[in-house]
Design a protein around this motif. Structure first.
Motif, PDB file in Angstrom:
ATOM      1  N   UNK A 103     -14.931 -24.544 -52.444  1.00 37.45           N
ATOM      2  CA  UNK A 103     -14.311 -23.300 -51.990  1.00 37.45           C
ATOM      3  C   UNK A 103     -14.594 -22.998 -50.520  1.00 37.45           C
ATOM      4  N   UNK A 104     -15.372 -23.832 -49.860  1.00 39.26           N
ATOM      5  CA  UNK A 104     -15.727 -23.589 -48.457  1.00 39.26           C
ATOM      6  C   UNK A 104     -14.532 -23.889 -47.559  1.00 39.26           C
ATOM      7  N   UNK A 105     -14.400 -23.100 -46.496  1.00 40.02           N
ATOM      8  CA  UNK A 105     -13.312 -23.349 -45.543  1.00 40.02           C
ATOM      9  C   UNK A 105     -13.687 -24.460 -44.569  1.00 40.02           C
ATOM     10  N   UNK A 106     -14.978 -24.727 -44.413  1.00 40.38           N
ATOM     11  CA  UNK A 106     -15.455 -25.810 -43.556  1.00 40.38           C
ATOM     12  C   UNK A 106     -16.117 -26.836 -44.476  1.00 40.38           C
ATOM     13  N   UNK A 107     -15.454 -27.931 -44.706  1.00 41.04           N
ATOM     14  CA  UNK A 107     -15.991 -28.973 -45.579  1.00 41.04           C
ATOM     15  C   UNK A 107     -17.020 -29.794 -44.812  1.00 41.04           C
ATOM     16  N   UNK A 108     -18.159 -29.986 -45.428  1.00 45.57           N
ATOM     17  CA  UNK A 108     -19.237 -30.724 -44.768  1.00 45.57           C
ATOM     18  C   UNK A 108     -19.696 -31.852 -45.688  1.00 45.57           C
ATOM     19  N   UNK A 109     -20.129 -32.930 -45.098  1.00 48.22           N
ATOM     20  CA  UNK A 109     -20.737 -34.018 -45.836  1.00 48.22           C
ATOM     21  C   UNK A 109     -22.180 -34.159 -45.371  1.00 48.22           C
ATOM     22  N   UNK A 110     -23.139 -34.074 -46.296  1.00 53.50           N
ATOM     23  CA  UNK A 110     -24.527 -34.237 -45.865  1.00 53.50           C
ATOM     24  C   UNK A 110     -24.769 -35.689 -45.451  1.00 53.50           C
ATOM     25  N   UNK A 111     -25.261 -35.869 -44.270  1.00 55.38           N
ATOM     26  CA  UNK A 111     -25.610 -37.201 -43.785  1.00 55.38           C
ATOM     27  C   UNK A 111     -27.011 -37.142 -43.215  1.00 55.38           C
ATOM     28  N   UNK A 112     -27.646 -38.274 -43.178  1.00 54.46           N
ATOM     29  CA  UNK A 112     -29.018 -38.328 -42.725  1.00 54.46           C
ATOM     30  C   UNK A 112     -29.175 -39.424 -41.690  1.00 54.46           C
ATOM     31  N   UNK A 113     -29.921 -39.158 -40.659  1.00 58.70           N
ATOM     32  CA  UNK A 113     -30.196 -40.155 -39.633  1.00 58.70           C
ATOM     33  C   UNK A 113     -31.402 -40.950 -40.114  1.00 58.70           C
ATOM     34  N   UNK A 114     -31.193 -42.212 -40.375  1.00 59.03           N
ATOM     35  CA  UNK A 114     -32.277 -43.055 -40.882  1.00 59.03           C
ATOM     36  C   UNK A 114     -33.065 -43.703 -39.756  1.00 59.03           C
ATOM     37  N   UNK A 115     -32.418 -43.883 -38.616  1.00 54.80           N
ATOM     38  CA  UNK A 115     -33.114 -44.440 -37.468  1.00 54.80           C
ATOM     39  C   UNK A 115     -32.309 -44.110 -36.222  1.00 54.80           C
ATOM     40  N   UNK A 116     -32.956 -44.210 -35.075  1.00 52.22           N
ATOM     41  CA  UNK A 116     -32.301 -43.953 -33.803  1.00 52.22           C
ATOM     42  C   UNK A 116     -32.313 -45.244 -32.991  1.00 52.22           C
ATOM     43  N   UNK A 117     -31.512 -45.318 -31.925  1.00 50.02           N
ATOM     44  CA  UNK A 117     -31.458 -46.547 -31.142  1.00 50.02           C
ATOM     45  C   UNK A 117     -32.816 -46.974 -30.569  1.00 50.02           C
ATOM     46  N   UNK A 118     -33.721 -46.014 -30.393  1.00 47.35           N
ATOM     47  CA  UNK A 118     -35.029 -46.401 -29.849  1.00 47.35           C
ATOM     48  C   UNK A 118     -36.020 -46.813 -30.938  1.00 47.35           C
ATOM     49  N   UNK A 119     -35.554 -46.837 -32.207  1.00 44.42           N
ATOM     50  CA  UNK A 119     -36.395 -47.316 -33.297  1.00 44.42           C
ATOM     51  C   UNK A 119     -37.193 -46.254 -34.017  1.00 44.42           C
ATOM     52  N   UNK A 120     -37.100 -44.996 -33.573  1.00 48.53           N
ATOM     53  CA  UNK A 120     -37.870 -43.971 -34.279  1.00 48.53           C
ATOM     54  C   UNK A 120     -37.132 -43.478 -35.513  1.00 48.53           C
TER      55      UNK A 120
END
Length: 70
Positions: free
Chosen positions: A53-70
């Protein structure tokens, strides 16, 4: 002749743009209200139960790693 009238043309165009955009100016109070409503809708969009019912549909996503390896 044209070079001498350019500043006047620029000022005239700038004034027309300012007059047109004036109708879109929002108060600080209105901006805060919109911000709260937008945030509420994003939260609804992330929740499994309220996403349909939300007007802004969102998908939960998670950052598993960054380009610098953290």
């Amino acid at each position: 002749m044209l070079a001498s009238s350019l500043p006047e043309l620029h000022d005239d165009h700038a004034q027309k743009v300012d007059n047109y955009l004036h109708q879109f100016k929002l108060s600080d109070k209105t901006l805060m209200e919109l911000s709260v409503r937008f945030r509420r809708e994003m939260d609804k969009g992330l929740c499994r139960d309220t996403n349909p019912t939300a007007t802004v549909k969102m998908l939960p996503t998670f950052v598993r790693s960054t380009p610098d390896g953290t």
